[in-house]
Scaffold this motif. Structure first.
Motif, short mmCIF file in Angstrom:
data_model
loop_
_atom_site.label_atom_id
_atom_site.label_comp_id
_atom_site.label_asym_id
_atom_site.label_seq_id
_atom_site.Cartn_x
_atom_site.Cartn_y
_atom_site.Cartn_z
N VAL A 89 4.50 1.48 -12.16
CA VAL A 89 3.66 2.64 -12.49
C VAL A 89 3.82 3.02 -13.96
N LYS A 93 0.89 2.98 -16.79
CA LYS A 93 0.54 4.21 -17.51
C LYS A 93 0.75 4.07 -19.01
N HIS A 179 -10.82 -2.80 -6.63
CA HIS A 179 -9.72 -1.97 -7.14
C HIS A 179 -10.13 -1.23 -8.41
N ARG A 184 -8.02 4.18 -7.68
CA ARG A 184 -6.70 3.57 -7.86
C ARG A 184 -6.66 2.63 -9.07
N GLN A 187 -3.60 2.27 -11.22
CA GLN A 187 -2.36 1.97 -10.51
C GLN A 187 -2.22 0.45 -10.34
N HIS A 229 2.49 0.53 -4.38
CA HIS A 229 2.41 1.93 -3.97
C HIS A 229 1.41 2.69 -4.85
N ARG A 230 0.48 3.38 -4.22
CA ARG A 230 -0.61 4.13 -4.83
C ARG A 230 -1.68 3.23 -5.46
N GLY A 231 -1.48 1.91 -5.35
CA GLY A 231 -2.47 0.98 -5.89
C GLY A 231 -3.08 0.14 -4.79
#
Length: 449
Positions: A89, A93, A179, A184, A187, A229-231
């Motif tokens: 993550v 970012k 995606h 998401r 992510q 996770h979260r992606g």
């Protein structure tokens, strides 16, 4: 020529990446740490930064932030042998385009590098803010337009997507498009090839393991589900998953949690699941080779990519796209006869085969014009019988034509499956599956057994 900056404190990794990238035509600067990497960026322009995550002194994340502060347009690919959700993550970012977990194959890194560096717009009228993945989908055909319309309509949901299609049609590319079109997009996108690993390794790759859970487990490893996770997690060729893992995957989809191998408690996960297959899952369910309950869990949003032979309107656009990709500023054009030859070809390997054909032709042409001889298509092998003696294609099924082409290619390569697979534009595993299918149905030729 694009220059790539490789940063890793392990000399073996630097040398390996340098060899792979230079053999493909890239220029490479390889350094062992963040400080030297920043110096290299100041001395010379680089098209891509590839960096290890954990290094002595300046970490990969610190390097990425410093590099992006000085060169905000510089794309980056981050590598790590100790992937964690937090690392993935944080890297995304900080501006990393991709997150790659070691060990990986040369094909894995080349696929990502090409995807990052080569993002031509499919249509000159496309808006400037179109996502990178969307710009890589080159299509003008109504069949593909319908698929993309559905894909974009469900991108914002968490619904599981099952993408079916022959090998080489672009299933992973469509998964990345889903995606990138949804919330998401910032992510992680984590891809797992379910056909490439035996069950024991695949279980650890997917769900992770604790230290000491089996011989060789010297430390905790997070699985791909946790890294996504979260992606989004892509389960590529999910049809190759063994029954025991199918049951464990079903539980993950139902409970939204994973159990690490050797773990004592479940780990909650929030990952959008996209699966792909080049096989008929309905038939596998009917034969008992694939769990019915898992099939329905995956089959929430079904998307089927049409083969290239049904995308006539796309062929010329794809040819020009690949000429620009592999030719760069000096992209060659095709003589009319060469373009007509491509239109007549059956394309059993679909878009992947076309990509390989054009890449080879650009290298062989060595100039502004690609001729028929540069294509090196194998429609008429030298040892095949004359056209008048061969069975006509008219009235035959695509399956029969495909089978004939596979056997003729094997005959021409003296039954060298690796060479035949490259000529056909498919993987060795796909070729092996095709031969097993012919063998079980009694259609195998003795020379191809």
């Amino acid at each position: 020529m694009d220059r790539i900056l490789v940063v890793d404190d392990e000399s073996g990794m630097r040398l390996g990446l340098t060899e792979v990238l230079e053999r493909t035509g890239y220029a490479v600067t390889a350094v062992e740490g963040g400080a030297r990497a920043l110096d290299a960026l100041e001395r010379e322009r680089h098209a891509l930064l590839i960096s290890d995550m954990r290094m002595p002194g300046m970490s990969g994340l610190e390097l990425l932030r410093a590099a992006r502060a000085r060169h905000p347009e510089l794309p980056a690919l981050v590598m790590t042998a100790y992937g964690t959700v937090e690392d993935a993550v944080a890297a995304m970012k900080a501006g990393a385009r991709e997150f790659l977990t070691k060990p990986f194959s040369p094909q894995d890194v080349l696929h990502l590098v090409r995807g990052i560096l080569h993002e031509p717009v499919a249509d000159a009228g496309a808006p400037a803010d179109t996502s990178a993945f969307e710009r890589c989908i080159v299509s003008r055909s109504p069949a593909m337009a319908r698929v993309l319309q559905v894909a974009e309509a469900v991108a914002a949901s968490r619904a599981t997507v099952l993408i079916a299609g022959e090998s080489g049609t672009g299933k992973e590319l469509l998964a990345r498009h889903v995606h990138a079109s949804g919330p998401r997009r910032g992510q992680p996108f984590v891809a797992v090839n379910c056909a490439a690993l035996p069950r024991e390794l695949l279980e650890s790759e997917l769900f992770g393991h604790e230290r000491g859970s089996f011989t060789g487990a010297v430390g905790r490893k997070l699985g791909k589900f946790e890294l996504a996770h979260r992606g989004t997690i892509l389960l590529d060729e999910v049809s190759e998953m063994e029954p025991l893992l199918q049951a464990k995957l079903l539980r993950v989809l139902q409970e939204h949690e994973v159990d690490r191998v050797g773990g004592s408690r479940p780990i909650p996960i929030d990952a959008r699941v996209i699966a792909t297959t080049n096989r008929d899952l309905r038939a596998m369910v009917a034969s008992g080779a694939f769990r019915r309950d898992l099939y329905y869990r995956l089959h929430v949003v079904p998307l089927t990519l049409p083969p290239l032979r049904e995308r006539g309107a796309d062929l010329d656009a794809l040819v020009d796209h690949f000429c620009r990709r592999f030719g760069g500023a000096r992209a060659p054009s095709l003589e009319p006869a060469a373009r007509e030859t491509l239109r007549r070809h059956a394309w059993p390997g679909n878009v992947r085969e076309l990509e390989h054909v054009i890449e080879r032709a650009v290298l062989l042409a060595g100039g502004p014009i690609i001729r028929v001889s540069d294509l090196q298509l194998d429609d008429a092998p030298e040892d095949a019988p004359p056209a008048a003696e061969r069975q006509t294609l008219a009235g035959r099924t695509v399956h029969e034509v495909e089978r004939q082409l596979i056997f003729e290619t094997l005959q021409r390569t003296n039954n060298n499956r690796s060479h035949a697979a490259r000529m056909l534009g498919i993987s060795v595993r796909t070729l092996r599956n095709k031969l097993a299918e012919y063998r079980s149905s009694g259609l195998m030729q003795p020379s191809a057994s």
